[in-house]
Motif scaffolding. Structure first.
Motif, PDB file in Angstrom:
ATOM      1  N   LEU A   4      -0.986   5.100  -5.191  1.00  0.00           N
ATOM      2  CA  LEU A   4      -0.405   4.181  -4.364  1.00  0.00           C
ATOM      3  C   LEU A   4      -0.985   2.515  -4.052  1.00  0.00           C
ATOM      4  CD1 LEU A   4       1.387   3.901  -1.803  1.00  0.00           C
ATOM      5  CD2 LEU A   4      -0.595   4.739  -0.214  1.00  0.00           C
ATOM      6  N   ASN A   5      -2.442   2.865  -4.689  1.00  0.00           N
ATOM      7  CA  ASN A   5      -2.993   1.566  -4.883  1.00  0.00           C
ATOM      8  C   ASN A   5      -2.691   0.874  -6.321  1.00  0.00           C
ATOM      9  OD1 ASN A   5      -4.902  -0.635  -5.025  1.00  0.00           O
ATOM     10  ND2 ASN A   5      -6.549   0.573  -4.883  1.00  0.00           N
ATOM     11  N   THR A   6      -1.896  -0.042  -6.439  1.00  0.00           N
ATOM     12  CA  THR A   6      -1.106  -0.484  -7.647  1.00  0.00           C
ATOM     13  C   THR A   6      -2.155  -1.584  -7.778  1.00  0.00           C
ATOM     14  OG1 THR A   6      -0.034  -2.344  -6.278  1.00  0.00           O
ATOM     15  CG2 THR A   6       1.309  -0.004  -6.772  1.00  0.00           C
ATOM     16  N   GLY A   7      -3.255  -2.200  -7.255  1.00  0.00           N
ATOM     17  CA  GLY A   7      -4.158  -2.948  -7.701  1.00  0.00           C
ATOM     18  C   GLY A   7      -5.503  -2.075  -7.540  1.00  0.00           C
ATOM     19  N   SER A   8      -5.784  -1.608  -8.773  1.00  0.00           N
ATOM     20  CA  SER A   8      -6.785  -0.552  -8.817  1.00  0.00           C
ATOM     21  C   SER A   8      -8.242  -1.168  -8.605  1.00  0.00           C
ATOM     22  CB  SER A   8      -6.945   0.340 -10.153  1.00  0.00           C
ATOM     23  OG  SER A   8      -5.858   0.952 -10.147  1.00  0.00           O
ATOM     24  N   PRO A   9      -9.145  -0.515  -7.652  1.00  0.00           N
ATOM     25  CA  PRO A   9     -10.538  -1.132  -7.600  1.00  0.00           C
ATOM     26  C   PRO A   9     -11.126  -1.330  -8.957  1.00  0.00           C
ATOM     27  CG  PRO A   9     -10.440   0.675  -6.276  1.00  0.00           C
ATOM     28  CD  PRO A   9      -9.030   0.478  -7.108  1.00  0.00           C
ATOM     29  N   MET A  10     -12.155  -2.319  -9.222  1.00  0.00           N
ATOM     30  CA  MET A  10     -12.826  -2.592 -10.499  1.00  0.00           C
ATOM     31  C   MET A  10     -13.826  -1.972 -10.786  1.00  0.00           C
ATOM     32  SD  MET A  10     -11.338  -6.744 -10.827  1.00  0.00           S
ATOM     33  CE  MET A  10     -12.229  -6.920  -9.284  1.00  0.00           C
ATOM     34  N   ASP A  11     -14.967  -2.005  -9.618  1.00  0.00           N
ATOM     35  CA  ASP A  11     -16.359  -1.373  -9.939  1.00  0.00           C
ATOM     36  C   ASP A  11     -16.596  -0.638  -8.773  1.00  0.00           C
ATOM     37  OD1 ASP A  11     -16.998  -3.355  -8.106  1.00  0.00           O
ATOM     38  OD2 ASP A  11     -17.130  -4.970  -9.461  1.00  0.00           O
ATOM     39  N   GLY A  12     -18.161  -0.107  -8.866  1.00  0.00           N
ATOM     40  CA  GLY A  12     -18.515   0.791  -7.888  1.00  0.00           C
ATOM     41  C   GLY A  12     -18.595   0.061  -6.599  1.00  0.00           C
ATOM     42  N   ALA A  13     -19.175  -1.346  -6.633  1.00  0.00           N
ATOM     43  CA  ALA A  13     -19.304  -2.166  -5.518  1.00  0.00           C
ATOM     44  C   ALA A  13     -18.123  -2.263  -4.567  1.00  0.00           C
ATOM     45  CB  ALA A  13     -19.842  -3.456  -5.801  1.00  0.00           C
ATOM     46  N   GLU A  14     -17.040  -2.318  -5.437  1.00  0.00           N
ATOM     47  CA  GLU A  14     -15.728  -2.591  -4.654  1.00  0.00           C
ATOM     48  C   GLU A  14     -15.071  -1.340  -4.176  1.00  0.00           C
ATOM     49  OE1 GLU A  14     -11.069  -3.490  -6.048  1.00  0.00           O
ATOM     50  OE2 GLU A  14     -12.650  -4.981  -6.870  1.00  0.00           O
ATOM     51  N   ARG A  15     -15.473  -0.226  -4.809  1.00  0.00           N
ATOM     52  CA  ARG A  15     -15.044   1.059  -4.257  1.00  0.00           C
ATOM     53  C   ARG A  15     -15.517   1.424  -2.889  1.00  0.00           C
ATOM     54  NH1 ARG A  15     -14.851   2.465  -9.730  1.00  0.00           N
ATOM     55  NH2 ARG A  15     -16.776   3.424  -9.673  1.00  0.00           N
ATOM     56  N   SER A  16     -16.869   0.926  -2.721  1.00  0.00           N
ATOM     57  CA  SER A  16     -17.642   1.140  -1.335  1.00  0.00           C
ATOM     58  C   SER A  16     -17.085   0.240  -0.316  1.00  0.00           C
ATOM     59  CB  SER A  16     -19.022   0.720  -1.544  1.00  0.00           C
ATOM     60  OG  SER A  16     -19.311  -0.651  -1.692  1.00  0.00           O
ATOM     61  N   GLN A  17     -16.211  -0.682  -0.347  1.00  0.00           N
ATOM     62  CA  GLN A  17     -15.643  -1.531   0.849  1.00  0.00           C
ATOM     63  C   GLN A  17     -14.730  -0.555   1.521  1.00  0.00           C
ATOM     64  OE1 GLN A  17     -15.348  -5.899  -0.582  1.00  0.00           O
ATOM     65  NE2 GLN A  17     -15.106  -4.825  -2.547  1.00  0.00           N
ATOM     66  N   MET A  18     -14.675  -1.064   2.789  1.00  0.00           N
ATOM     67  CA  MET A  18     -14.079  -0.138   3.714  1.00  0.00           C
ATOM     68  C   MET A  18     -12.331  -0.554   3.847  1.00  0.00           C
ATOM     69  SD  MET A  18     -16.866   0.311   6.620  1.00  0.00           S
ATOM     70  CE  MET A  18     -16.006   1.778   7.541  1.00  0.00           C
ATOM     71  N   GLY A  19     -12.164  -1.856   3.873  1.00  0.00           N
ATOM     72  CA  GLY A  19     -10.942  -2.432   3.936  1.00  0.00           C
ATOM     73  C   GLY A  19     -10.217  -2.664   2.864  1.00  0.00           C
ATOM     74  N   ARG A  20      -9.098  -3.240   3.056  1.00  0.00           N
ATOM     75  CA  ARG A  20      -8.378  -3.854   1.828  1.00  0.00           C
ATOM     76  C   ARG A  20      -7.855  -5.298   2.036  1.00  0.00           C
ATOM     77  NH1 ARG A  20      -3.733   0.009   3.725  1.00  0.00           N
ATOM     78  NH2 ARG A  20      -2.350  -1.462   4.673  1.00  0.00           N
ATOM     79  N   VAL A  21      -7.228  -5.782   0.854  1.00  0.00           N
ATOM     80  CA  VAL A  21      -6.569  -7.042   0.792  1.00  0.00           C
ATOM     81  C   VAL A  21      -5.015  -6.428   0.330  1.00  0.00           C
ATOM     82  CG1 VAL A  21      -6.038  -9.452   0.019  1.00  0.00           C
ATOM     83  CG2 VAL A  21      -8.547  -8.544   0.503  1.00  0.00           C
TER      84      VAL A  21
END
Length: 491
Positions: A4-21
Motif C-alpha cells: 500500500l505504501n508505494t513510496g517505501s521507507p529508505m532507512d531505519g530512522a525513517e521507519r521509526s517516524q510515526m506519521g506520513r507525507v
C-alpha cells in the motif's frame, strides 16, 4: 500485490517516524517527481498515490486540496499544496511540518489511501494481455511466402508488395483444396478480418484488382512491417495498456529534476520493444462498434502514446515546418486504416473539422474513417492531448468509464495553471493559452462565449471569481500567451 505504501521507507530512522507525507501524483508528471525527490532528500516517509490508477479518490482529494492539479502534498492531514508550494515553504514552517510527521501518528482525518483490493484495478503497466492466435494467421503467413506478392501495375503506377484478388483465390483453391466459390468466400473473410486492404478502396473480388497485406502498408505507419497475429483485441483495453506502458517508460527515463526525457534510453529499453509488439495489434482492432465514450478514451490514449513514439523514431520537431510534417506524417495503422496525429485530433475527436493551417477537412465524404469520427467537436480533448512540448496539458491515461468527468478534471487542472489562464479583474484582462486561439470555434465564436465556456469549466477559486467580475464588466480584453514549443527531450 504491491505494498500500500508505494513510496517505501529508505532507512531505519525513517521507519521509526510515526506519521506520513501523502503525495497525490500522476505517472510521468515532472512536478510530481521533483516534489517526491525533495521530500525523500529530507528523509520523510513518502506515500505516493497514483491518481491515474485510483480515480475513485479524485473527489475526496479535490475536496481536501481545493485543486485539480497534481501533485497535492499533505503532511499528516496538513495540506501544503503543489511542488512550488513545497519549495517556497518558510524554513520554520517546513521544520514544524517535519516534526509533525516524525512525532505524531497519522490522524483519523488524514487524506485517503487506496484500499488494498483496489490497487490493481485500474491500468496495466507491464503489457500483459491475452493474445489468442487468430485462426487464419497461419494461412495468411503461408500465402505471404508463396511468391505471389510483389510489384504489380495499376495503370501507370507500380504497386509494390501487392497481389491480385484472383491470385489469392487461385492459391486457396490450389494449396488449401477449397472449391472456387469457397476460396472466394475465404478471401472475403480474410479481408473482413483486416489481414489486407484494397489498393483502390474496393471490396474483395476475384479479378485483377490489387490488394495489400496491412503489414505492407506504404504510409510509413509506426506499427506496420509485421503481421498482427492475435485475434482482434478489445480496442479500449489495448489502448489503456499501450498508454500505461508508454507512461511508465516516460516516467522511468525522466531526469532527476523531472524536466527532460531521455528518449534514446527509452528507445533501447526492452519494455519499448514490447510496446512496439503490442502496437502492431492495433492494425486489426474493431473501431466501428465503439461508443462515444470508448472512442474518446481510445483515441486520446493512442494520440498521446503516438506522440512519444514519433519522438522516439523521428526525433522531436524543432521548427514550424517540422511540426507540420510531424503531426501530418506520424501515424498508426488502426482497424485497417491509417490515422495520423492530425487525423486523430481533427478528424476523429473534433468531428472532422479543419485543423490549424489545414485547407480541407481531414476526411472526405467517401473516406471510411469518417464512420469513426465523433458527430461533433469535443472541446475538452484539448486539455487531454499531450503534444510532447513543455507547454502542453499533463499526460495520463483515460478510461471509457467516467470519461467526461476525467476530461473535466483535466480542464480544471489546465485552467488552474497561470501559464494557461490568467485573470486580472482590476484591468479587465484575461490572458489565455494559444490553444484557445487556435481552436476558438470549439469554445465559442466570440470572446464572451469563450470566456463563459472557461468560467463553466473552472473549479471554484479566486481566479473563477475574478473571471466572473470581468464578464460582468462592459469591456474586457482577451490576449494570448506565447506557446512553449520547446521539447522535453534530453540532448
Amino acid at each position: 500485490m504491491p505494498s500500500l505504501n508505494t513510496g517505501s521507507p529508505m532507512d531505519g530512522a525513517e521507519r521509526s517516524q510515526m506519521g506520513r507525507v501523502t503525495v497525490y501524483s500522476v505517472t510521468g508528471c515532472p512536478h510530481c517527481l521533483q516534489a517526491k525527490s525533495h521530500l525523500r532528500e529530507l528523509g520523510l516517509p513518502v506515500h505516493e498515490v497514483d491518481m491515474n490508477r485510483h480515480t475513485e479518490l479524485w473527489v475526496r482529494v479535490k475536496e481536501l486540496a481545493g485543486r485539480s492539479t497534481v501533485p497535492q502534498i499533505f503532511f499528516n492531514s496538513v495540506h501544503v499544496g503543489g511542488n512550488d508550494d513545497l519549495h517556497t515553504l518558510a524554513p520554520e514552517e517546513l521544520e514544524r511540518l517535519m516534526r509533525l510527521v516524525r512525532e505524531e501518528p497519522v490522524p483519523l482525518d488524514a487524506p485517503p489511501l487506496p484500499e488494498e483490493d483496489h490497487l490493481e484495478e485500474v491500468g496495466n503497466y507491464d503489457g500483459e494481455i491475452k493474445c489468442e492466435r487468430d485462426e487464419f494467421a497461419d494461412m495468411v503467413a503461408e500465402f505471404k511466402q508463396c511468391g505471389v506478392i510483389g510489384s504489380h501495375m495499376k495503370g501507370l503506377r507500380v504497386c509494390r508488395n501487392s497481389f491480385a484478388g484472383v491470385q489469392l483465390v487461385d492459391w486457396l483453391e490450389r494449396e488449401k483444396g477449397l472449391d472456387r466459390s469457397k476460396a472466394f468466400e475465404m478471401g472475403k473473410v480474410l479481408m473482413e478480418r483486416k489481414f489486407f486492404n484494397s489498393v483502390s478502396g474496393k471490396e474483395f473480388e476475384e479479378s485483377s484488382a490489387l490488394f495489400r497485406l496491412l503489414e505492407h502498408d506504404p504510409h510509413s505507419a509506426l506499427n506496420v512491417r509485421e503481421m498482427a497475429t492475435c485475434s482482434p483485441l478489445q480496442a479500449a483495453e489495448l489502448s489503456e495498456i499501450l498508454r500505461n506502458m508508454m507512461l511508465k517508460l516516460y516516467s522511468d527515463h525522466l531526469s532527476a529534476d523531472g524536466k527532460l526525457v531521455d528518449y534514446k534510453a527509452v528507445s533501447r529499453s526492452p519494455s519499448f520493444e514490447r510496446y512496439c509488439e503490442l502496437a502492431v495489434q492495433l492494425q486489426r482492432v474493431e473501431l466501428r462498434t465503439l461508443s462515444r465514450e470508448e472512442k474518446l478514451s481510445f483515441f486520446i490514449n493512442i494520440y498521446n502514446a503516438l506522440v512519444i513514439h514519433g519522438n522516439l523514431r523521428l526525433g522531436s520537431p524543432k521548427n514550424m515546418w517540422q511540426r507540420y510534417r510531424f503531426f501530418n506524417y506520424v501515424s498508426y495503422l488502426i482497424g485497417g486504416e491509417v490515422f495520423t496525429l492530425q487525423d486523430i485530433e481533427n478528424g476523429v475527436l473534433r468531428g472532422n473539422r479543419k485543423g490549424v493551417a489545414q485547407l480541407l477537412k481531414p476526411f472526405s465524404k467517401s473516406d471510411p474513417r469518417l464512420q469513426v469520427a465523433l458527430p461533433d467537436a469535443e472541446p475538452l480533448i484539448h486539455f487531454a492531448l499531450n503534444c510532447g512540448a513543455k507547454g502542453c496539458p499533463p499526460i495520463k491515461t483515460y478510461t471509457a468509464k467516467d470519461i467526461d468527468s476525467q476530461l473535466r478534471i483535466a480542464a480544471e487542472a489546465f485552467l488552474e495553471n497561470d501559464d494557461c489562464c490568467r485573470v486580472d479583474a482590476a484591468k479587465g484582462e484575461v490572458k489565455l493559452s494559444q490553444l484557445f486561439k487556435w481552436y476558438k470555434g470549439d469554445f465559442g465564436d466570440t470572446d464572451e462565449k469563450m470566456l463563459n465556456w472557461i468560467l463553466n469549466h473552472m473549479s471554484d477559486s479566486p481566479k473563477k471569481s475574478s473571471l466572473q467580475a470581468v464578464l460582468k464588466a462592459t469591456k474586457f480584453k482577451v490576449s494570448y500567451m506565447p506557446y512553449d514549443w520547446s521539447t522535453n527531450g534530453k540532448d
